[in-house]
Design an enzyme around this catalytic site. Structure first.
Site, short mmCIF file in Angstrom:
data_model
loop_
_atom_site.label_atom_id
_atom_site.label_comp_id
_atom_site.label_asym_id
_atom_site.label_seq_id
_atom_site.Cartn_x
_atom_site.Cartn_y
_atom_site.Cartn_z
N ASP A 1 0.82 -1.22 0.00
CA ASP A 1 0.00 0.00 0.00
C ASP A 1 0.86 1.27 0.00
O ASP A 1 1.96 1.28 0.54
CB ASP A 1 -0.91 -0.01 1.24
CG ASP A 1 -2.03 1.00 1.14
OD1 ASP A 1 -2.36 1.43 0.01
OD2 ASP A 1 -2.57 1.38 2.19
N ASN B 1 -10.80 -2.77 -5.25
CA ASN B 1 -10.00 -1.83 -6.05
C ASN B 1 -10.60 -1.52 -7.43
O ASN B 1 -10.19 -0.57 -8.08
CB ASN B 1 -8.55 -2.31 -6.20
CG ASN B 1 -7.73 -2.19 -4.93
OD1 ASN B 1 -6.84 -2.98 -4.67
ND2 ASN B 1 -8.02 -1.18 -4.11
#
Ligand code: IPE
Ligand code: IPE
Ligand code: MG
Length: 246
Positions: A26, A74
């Site tokens: 991330d 996502n």
């Protein structure tokens, strides 16, 4: 006279290698933003770092590595960003297939890969097929992966077995759930690392991480290097894993 006992200083020599590490890759977007670059540049830098870190983990003797690359959530991102991620996946898979002769890594995918384009799915299939007989580290690439959807899949599989009369509802136990998820046959992750400083799982390995040790780090994924990996391993060595015991 010292009142407090001096705390043990942990160093690289204290590392007990985890058998299975999970990494939530991330912070690519923030990395790019800090540099005034588009988010896609952050993903590109993140993909390069992925190549370095998987190699490092394989070199130091990690047996299983699960890398969270794309979550079931996502897809909500702008189309441009999703497209740039798909392009990077394709590039990586083509490259992995090219380098296949010299590699020892066993590549697997966890997640619902049927959502990807036909060409990506074909590359995934070739990569899995071509690496399955190797004896090196198992690399699980989590693509269109979500811990919740994984458990829904397991529930459906098991319900169908009941429906077909192969098992009874009372036969369902924890092992059966573990055997019906993507990581069937693999040990649960010992250590999960989340760069970028967020204190959440974001739907990563929900079932498997019941007793995983979490190390959250402020570094953004493209900047996460070997020293950060060693830091996480030393942090892990300090933990006292009790698994509910004493
Ligand atoms: C991780 O970086 C990559 C994916 C989720 C595909 P992000 O894109 O989430 O980066 P931040 O969190 O916005 O910085
Ligand atoms: C988790 O990161 C997913 C991956 C790294 C692939 P996100 O950036 O999607 O998670 P949130 O939105 O911060 O929870
Ligand atoms: Mg993020």
């Amino acid at each position: 006279m010292a009142i407090f006992k001096k705390k043990k200083e942990y160093t690289i020599d204290d590392i007990i290698l985890p058998e299975h590490i999970g990494i939530i890759m991330d912070g690519n977007g923030r990395w790019a933003k800090k540099r005034g670059l588009p988010r896609s540049a952050g993903h590109s830098a993140g993909a390069n770092n992925f190549r370095k870190i998987i190699r490092y983990c394989s070199d130091i003797g990690i047996k299983y590595l699960t890398m969270y690359a794309f979550s079931t959530e996502n897809w909500k991102r702008p189309k441009d960003e999703v497209n740039s991620l798909m392009k990077l996946f394709k590039q990586y898979l083509e490259e992995a297939l090219r380098d296949f002769k010299d590699d020892t890594i066993v590549l697997k995918f966890i997640g619902d890969t049927t959502a990807f384009s036909d060409d990506i799915q074909a590359l995934m299939k070739d990569a899995v097929e071509g690496s399955k007989d190797r004896d090196g580290m198992v690399l699980n690439l989590a693509m269109n992966y979500g811990g919740r959807s994984e458990l829904v899949m397991a529930a459906k599989n098991i319900a169908n077995k009941v429906k077909r009369g192969e098992i009874l509802p009372e036969d369902i136990d924890e092992k059966m759930i573990s055997d019906n998820i993507y990581t069937a046959g693999q040990p649960d992750p010992d250590l999960i690392i989340r760069p970028s400083g967020e204190y959440r799982t974001s739907n990563f390995l929900l079932w498997q991480s019941a007793y995983s040790e979490y190390v959250i780090m402020d570094k953004l994924w493209p900047d996460f290097d070997f020293n950060d990996m060693n830091y996480a391993l030393i942090e892990y060595a300090k933990r006292n894993r009790r698994f509910g015991g004493v």
